[in-house]
Design a protein around this motif. Structure first.
Motif, mmCIF file in Angstrom:
data_model
loop_
_atom_site.group_PDB
_atom_site.id
_atom_site.type_symbol
_atom_site.label_atom_id
_atom_site.label_comp_id
_atom_site.label_asym_id
_atom_site.label_seq_id
_atom_site.Cartn_x
_atom_site.Cartn_y
_atom_site.Cartn_z
ATOM 1 N N MET A 1 0.878 -1.137 0.099
ATOM 2 C CA MET A 1 -0.408 -0.251 0.086
ATOM 3 C C MET A 1 0.630 1.088 -0.183
ATOM 4 S SD MET A 1 -2.385 1.141 3.478
ATOM 5 C CE MET A 1 -1.181 0.912 4.652
ATOM 6 N N PHE A 2 0.495 2.637 -0.609
ATOM 7 C CA PHE A 2 1.230 3.707 -1.057
ATOM 8 C C PHE A 2 0.598 4.282 0.559
ATOM 9 C CE2 PHE A 2 1.629 2.677 -5.625
ATOM 10 C CZ PHE A 2 2.664 2.818 -5.173
ATOM 11 N N VAL A 3 2.080 4.941 1.053
ATOM 12 C CA VAL A 3 1.614 5.729 2.064
ATOM 13 C C VAL A 3 1.528 6.802 2.402
ATOM 14 C CG1 VAL A 3 2.828 6.163 4.363
ATOM 15 C CG2 VAL A 3 2.363 3.630 4.090
ATOM 16 N N ILE A 5 2.383 9.323 -1.386
ATOM 17 C CA ILE A 5 1.680 9.207 -2.960
ATOM 18 C C ILE A 5 2.528 10.580 -3.548
ATOM 19 C CG2 ILE A 5 -0.337 10.032 -4.219
ATOM 20 C CD1 ILE A 5 -0.562 7.414 -2.506
ATOM 21 N N THR A 10 6.621 2.755 -0.380
ATOM 22 C CA THR A 10 4.766 2.290 0.188
ATOM 23 C C THR A 10 4.912 1.524 1.797
ATOM 24 O OG1 THR A 10 6.243 0.545 -0.257
ATOM 25 C CG2 THR A 10 4.781 0.743 -1.725
ATOM 26 N N ASP A 11 3.826 0.881 2.429
ATOM 27 C CA ASP A 11 4.072 0.487 3.286
ATOM 28 C C ASP A 11 5.326 -0.598 3.465
ATOM 29 O OD1 ASP A 11 2.738 -1.552 2.743
ATOM 30 O OD2 ASP A 11 1.945 -1.983 4.141
ATOM 31 N N HIS A 12 5.798 -1.475 2.415
ATOM 32 C CA HIS A 12 6.698 -2.211 2.821
ATOM 33 C C HIS A 12 8.304 -0.854 3.024
ATOM 34 C CE1 HIS A 12 4.915 -5.658 1.631
ATOM 35 N NE2 HIS A 12 3.660 -4.475 0.994
ATOM 36 N N CYS A 41 1.159 11.638 4.883
ATOM 37 C CA CYS A 41 1.127 10.725 5.673
ATOM 38 C C CYS A 41 2.547 10.265 6.647
ATOM 39 C CB CYS A 41 2.179 10.039 4.570
ATOM 40 S SG CYS A 41 3.137 10.642 3.888
#
Length: 68
Positions: A1-3, A5, A10-12, A41
């Motif tokens: 998921m994009f945290v 933008i 991403t969350d990763h 974010c």
């Protein structure tokens, strides 16, 4: 998921950076660029620090890392 933008973070990527030793939002900003544009974010990015911090054997008090 994009945290983030704005910077396509991403969350990763955040989880990997925290696992590699990032401890503060400033660390994430310096290493990934998260929360450096609009800042929307920052709370979500910081939550990844909190989630892993509760599993740690260290505590941060008044900005000072203290071993527990």
């Amino acid at each position: 998921m994009f945290v983030c933008i704005c910077n396509a973070i991403t969350d990763h990527q955040i989880k990997e950076t925290v696992a590699a030793g990032a401890m503060t939002l400033s660390d994430l900003q310096a290493q990934l660029g998260v929360a450096t544009c609009c800042g929307c974010c920052s709370d979500l990015a910081s939550s990844f620090l909190s989630a892993t911090g509760s599993q740690s054997q260290n505590a941060v008090t008044a900005g000072i890392k203290v071993s527990v």
